[in-house]
Design an enzyme around this catalytic site. Structure first.
Site, PDB file in Angstrom:
ATOM      1  N   CYS A  77       3.667  14.807  -7.276  1.00  0.00           N
ATOM      2  CA  CYS A  77       5.238  13.906  -7.224  1.00  0.00           C
ATOM      3  C   CYS A  77       4.722  13.534  -5.742  1.00  0.00           C
ATOM      4  O   CYS A  77       4.703  14.549  -4.876  1.00  0.00           O
ATOM      5  CB  CYS A  77       5.784  13.768  -8.635  1.00  0.00           C
ATOM      6  SG  CYS A  77       6.724  15.489  -8.496  1.00  0.00           S
TER       7      CYS A  77
ATOM      8  N   CYS B 238       7.139  17.066  -4.895  1.00  0.00           N
ATOM      9  CA  CYS B 238       6.165  18.027  -4.381  1.00  0.00           C
ATOM     10  C   CYS B 238       6.076  18.238  -2.518  1.00  0.00           C
ATOM     11  O   CYS B 238       6.595  18.826  -2.288  1.00  0.00           O
ATOM     12  CB  CYS B 238       4.368  18.075  -5.109  1.00  0.00           C
ATOM     13  SG  CYS B 238       4.716  18.551  -6.644  1.00  0.00           S
TER      14      CYS B 238
ATOM     15  N   ASP C  90      -9.397 -10.584  10.585  1.00  0.00           N
ATOM     16  CA  ASP C  90     -10.278 -10.432  11.869  1.00  0.00           C
ATOM     17  C   ASP C  90     -11.265 -11.650  12.624  1.00  0.00           C
ATOM     18  O   ASP C  90     -11.428 -12.590  11.439  1.00  0.00           O
ATOM     19  CB  ASP C  90     -11.270  -8.802  11.622  1.00  0.00           C
ATOM     20  CG  ASP C  90     -12.048  -8.968  12.177  1.00  0.00           C
ATOM     21  OD1 ASP C  90     -12.102  -8.307  13.566  1.00  0.00           O
ATOM     22  OD2 ASP C  90     -13.887  -8.570  11.694  1.00  0.00           O
TER      23      ASP C  90
ATOM     24  N   ASP D 186     -13.901  -7.159   7.778  1.00  0.00           N
ATOM     25  CA  ASP D 186     -15.389  -6.690   7.146  1.00  0.00           C
ATOM     26  C   ASP D 186     -16.098  -5.607   7.766  1.00  0.00           C
ATOM     27  O   ASP D 186     -17.313  -5.156   6.753  1.00  0.00           O
ATOM     28  CB  ASP D 186     -16.326  -8.356   6.717  1.00  0.00           C
ATOM     29  CG  ASP D 186     -16.770  -8.370   8.560  1.00  0.00           C
ATOM     30  OD1 ASP D 186     -16.207  -7.819   9.095  1.00  0.00           O
ATOM     31  OD2 ASP D 186     -17.905  -8.441   8.682  1.00  0.00           O
TER      32      ASP D 186
ATOM     33  N   ASP E 236     -12.606  -2.023  10.841  1.00  0.00           N
ATOM     34  CA  ASP E 236     -11.046  -2.882  10.002  1.00  0.00           C
ATOM     35  C   ASP E 236     -10.806  -1.909   8.870  1.00  0.00           C
ATOM     36  O   ASP E 236      -9.435  -1.967   8.343  1.00  0.00           O
ATOM     37  CB  ASP E 236     -11.745  -3.939   8.929  1.00  0.00           C
ATOM     38  CG  ASP E 236     -12.065  -5.221  10.729  1.00  0.00           C
ATOM     39  OD1 ASP E 236     -11.509  -4.682  11.298  1.00  0.00           O
ATOM     40  OD2 ASP E 236     -13.518  -5.850  10.049  1.00  0.00           O
TER      41      ASP E 236
END
Length: 832
Positions: free
Chosen positions: A101, A104, A507, A712, A716
């Site tokens: 969590c 921590c 992109d 794609d 990226d």
């Protein structure tokens, strides 16, 4: 103060294992000396606020046993496997399965920050990794590991296979709990059906079935429902109220009331063990799907690492030797043959050839490499043999840095808090208060049974089934129906985030464009009478080349001349010249097809009109191929990456919705600007290196925008993870699809606008569900408090509220009906 649960980890203290220890003058109960020691260390370090920061979720793990082999990691020979540079300032990635969590993260980072010699300590919650930078002259790695051990965290150098094993173990445990709940649900329903169909009229059968249902429900509570009760305990311990508190309260109340009816054979009420078991089973399905999604988040980095070649041909005096890439050092020479992946980042010392760098740059055209040019690990050598001087290996390569950026972005991405979860603490607090008030009032005004019935009715009637289902049901239906129409939404909760996105970043190559070159224009010199015959001869020559431009020329010409399919394409002579062009002879004619620079070496005169035309088209991003016949220029061809057919429509729709749009590309500014203009104009950020894309996303987010990234390629991946919502095309790389939140399996850009509209519809449905749940509670809770509703009536009306939520969520399916699609099209046409 003696408690049944450990003060540190919250685990139940077994009989005979109680450890009492005074912490800052207050005596606390612990399950073991390890927890007591960790708690004492945390308080001594002034980190006691850690316990207040613990949020809802799993309980803390008991501390690991002291590491006996920590000093083993101080040896340079051992660290060389995990540390890239064995200098005084070193960097390593540790992994700790005990991280669970935000508390921590806070404790680890603040504890290590106080250690002299620790330069950086950053925790990635998604994959439970600790990025550590330290001064080896001031502090040893073993001291850091032992300090983490002291405050309750095991830590070892990160190993990909060990990490995957831990994830599989956690998923398997959750799957077992889910399977058991499903098995119990099927069995308990048989007895419920029997009771509902008349078995309850006979007291003997009634009591028998009640006890069997009680046994089944008890095992489900003790095993399958354990994660919810652990989360509720942790939540209460940290003085917060979340979904697990509400779920646990509803389950326990239903269970206790049903148990009361079971032991009192004369009680006229009904048992609801079946409802409780069904509820737990459905909730576990949601938890398991969430766990799978989380594992997917780290899968992209694992697959990126796998793209790096593991072996290389090290040049020796006698030829070459195949060695592990980890054995290579700077200035070593490696040999890369045609078709091989380049194993290192380095400099070409000798040889020439074309290299496919699409995985890093996103650009589909091969790049010619010769002496003095740089190459990157993971890219593919298409033709020619290259001798490369090693500059960087493994994590230090460009691909390695992309892996690091993806992991960093995963750690920085904020967790999603859905609408229902934001309201839940207030909702649960009010309901508990009303239940207690009802009990207190009726125990004074009437008797214990009336008070119990009133309080139980309030809790049952307000069981968070409907409220808890408000968001997951809507997102589940939306995710399911969208997947059947080619839009894969990995995490349904992201639909709420998508509705808030106001900036879309695209992109260029392979996203707004097809990523495939196409012949768009051709010019022949004056005096050529049969242009068609010349183009067919060009097809014959290019047919024998493996270069991407040659394939694009052939594909375009084949679509123009159908008779080429049955033609004999043999040549008298053919030779490819890497990075320059191709040469061929056919029926006594000599052909040269390639760059202007190469053809000039044959003393071929370039027509001025073609030279001017080439410069003009280059500004628009078009690539030229010169054609010479018997040492005279006869034609020039122009190729260009095509725009996707739906790109213009998508950009227009997003602008109509008031969204900002940006084109982010590594290509030249003039080329990117031309594409942007063809799409109606947008902001252009060009000439961006692959490793800088995610920084651009980060800068846009810093301005206050919620960003969606559409890409794609592998380059990226960090940007897709960094963005608030990442879109990947189905035609893209596996890495981009793993890194994205939404994958367009249909490969249609216009589906992005569909997803945006679907998110708005889903959010509207979620609000309707929450509103109906609140109206339902405002209507029936007063009746329950007035003791006019029995738990039976409460239990009957409770699923009705859930059915309303489920039915309303199911209406999302109509979003893709023919009528709804036609309506949206008419609305868009009217807007245009």
């Amino acid at each position: 103060m003696i408690l049944n649960n450990c003060y540190h980890c919250g685990q139940h203290i077994e009989k005979g294992e109680l450890v009492l220890q005074s912490i800052k003058g207050v005596e606390h109960s612990f399950c073991c000396h390890g927890c007591a020691g960790v708690c004492d260390a945390i308080h001594e370090a002034g980190m006691e606020s850690f316990y207040k920061r613990t949020i809802e979720g799993d309980l803390l793990s008991p501390p690991p046993p002291p590491s006996k082999d920590a000093t083993f990691f101080d040896y340079d020979e051992v660290q060389a496997q995990y540390v890239s540079k064995l200098t005084s300032k070193r960097e390593i990635t540790l992994i700790s399965e005990a991280i669970h969590c935000a508390a921590c993260i806070w404790l680890i980072e603040h504890t290590l920050a106080k250690m002299d010699g620790v330069l950086l300590a950053k925790v990635n919650f998604t994959n439970k990794q600790i990025k550590l930078r330290w001064d080896n002259d001031k502090i040893k790695l073993s001291e850091i590991i032992q300090k983490l051990n002291k405050v309750g965290y095991d830590a070892t150098p990160y190993d990909a296979s060990a990490s995957q094993k831990a994830f599989r173990k956690a998923n398997r445990d959750l799957l077992y709990r889910l399977g058991f709940a499903g098995f119990a649900m099927m069995n308990v329903m048989w007895f419920s059906v029997a009771l509902y169909t008349g078995a309850d009229q006979e007291s003997l059968f009634r009591n028998y079935f009640h006890w069997i249902e009680f046994i089944i429900a008890t095992t489900v509570i003790l095993y399958s429902a354990k994660p919810f009760f652990q989360g509720a305990m942790t939540s209460l311990k940290s003085r917060t109220i979340g979904m697990d508190v509400s779920i646990s309260l509803g389950v326990i109340t239903t269970y206790l009331y049903s148990f009361w009816v079971t032991i009192d054979s004369s009680h006229p009420g009904e048992v609801y063990f079946d409802t409780m078991v069904d509820f737990i089973f459905l909730l576990l399905i949601g938890r398991y799907i969430e766990a799978i999604s989380k594992n997917k988040a780290v899968d992209a980095t694992r697959r990126l690492v796998e793209l790096q070649p593991k072996v290389a041909r090290l040049k020796t005096e006698d030829g070459f030797e195949v060695v592990s890439v980890t054995r290579l050092k700077k200035k070593d020479l490696v040999i890369v043959k045609p078709g091989d992946q380049i194993p290192v980042d380095g400099l070409v010392i000798s040889g020439t050839g074309n290299v496919d760098e699409a995985m890093l740059s996103g650009e589909s055209t091969e790049v010619f490499k010769q002496e003095g040019t740089k190459v990157s690990a993971g890219t593919i050598n298409i033709d020619g043999s290259l001798t490369i001087e090693v500059d960087a290996i493994m994590q230090e390569t460009m691909l390695g840095k992309i892996v690091e950026m993806v992991e960093e972005a995963q750690g920085a991405k904020a967790s999603i808090q859905c609408t229902a979860e934001r309201i839940m603490p207030w909702f649960v607090t009010v309901i508990i208060s009303l239940s207690v008030l009802s009990f207190l009032y009726w125990i004074v005004e009437a008797n214990l049974e009336t008070a119990m019935i009133a309080a139980t009715s309030v809790l049952i009637i307000t069981c968070p089934c409907a409220f808890g289902l408000a968001t997951p049901m809507a997102t589940a239906v939306a995710s399911g129906v969208s997947a059947s129409h080619g839009i894969l939404i990995k995490n349904g909760a992201l639909l709420e985030v998508l509705n808030e996105v106001n900036h879309f970043v695209f992109d260029k190559t392979g996203t707004l464009t097809k990523g495939q070159m196409k012949l768009v224009d051709s010019h022949v010199v004056e005096g050529i009478e049969d242009k068609d015959a010349l183009l067919k001869d060009i097809y014959r020559v290019e047919f024998h080349s493996e270069h991407s431009l040659a394939k694009a020329v052939c594909q375009s010409l084949h679509s123009m001349y159908s008779d080429l399919a049955n033609k004999n394409l043999e040549l008298d002579f053919f030779q490819a010249h890497p990075g320059r062009g191709v040469e061929a002879r056919y029926h006594g004619q000599h052909y040269l097809l390639g760059t202007a620079t190469w053809l000039k070496q044959y003393d071929i005169e370039m027509p001025d009109i073609f030279v001017s035309l080439e410069a003009e088209r280059a500004e628009k991003g078009q690539t030229s191929v010169w054609v010479a016949l018997d040492n005279k220029i006869v034609a020039i061809l122009f190729l260009e990456d095509e725009l996707r057919p739906d790109a213009l429509e998508l950009i227009s729709r997003l602008k109509e919705k008031g969204k900002s749009v940006t084109l982010l590309s590594g290509d030249r500014y003039a080329v990117a600007k031309t594409v942007a203009e063809k799409l109606g104009g947008m902001e252009v950020i060009a000439e961006v290196l692959p490793e800088d894309k995610h920084e651009k996303i980060k800068q846009i987010q810093a301005s206050g925008s919620r960003v969606a990234m559409v890409g794609d390629g592998i380059n990226d991946a960090p940007a897709l993870v960094r963005s608030d919502v990442g879109f990947a095309l189905g035609s893209g790389t596996d890495i981009s699809m793993d890194s994205a939140d939404i994958v367009l399996l249909n490969n249609e850009l216009i589906s992005i606008d569909t997803a945006v509209e679907l998110s708005a519809r889903t959010l509207r449905t979620i609000k309707q569900n929450i509103a109906s749940s609140i109206i339902y509670n405002f209507t029936l809770v007063p009746l329950a408090m007035a003791a006019t509703l029995t738990p039976l009536i409460a239990a009957v009306t409770m699923p009705l509220s859930s059915l309303i939520v489920i039915g309303n969520a199911a209406r999302i399916r109509t979003f893709f009906s023919k009528r709804a699609i036609a309506k949206r099209k008419r609305r868009r046409q009217e807007a245009m």
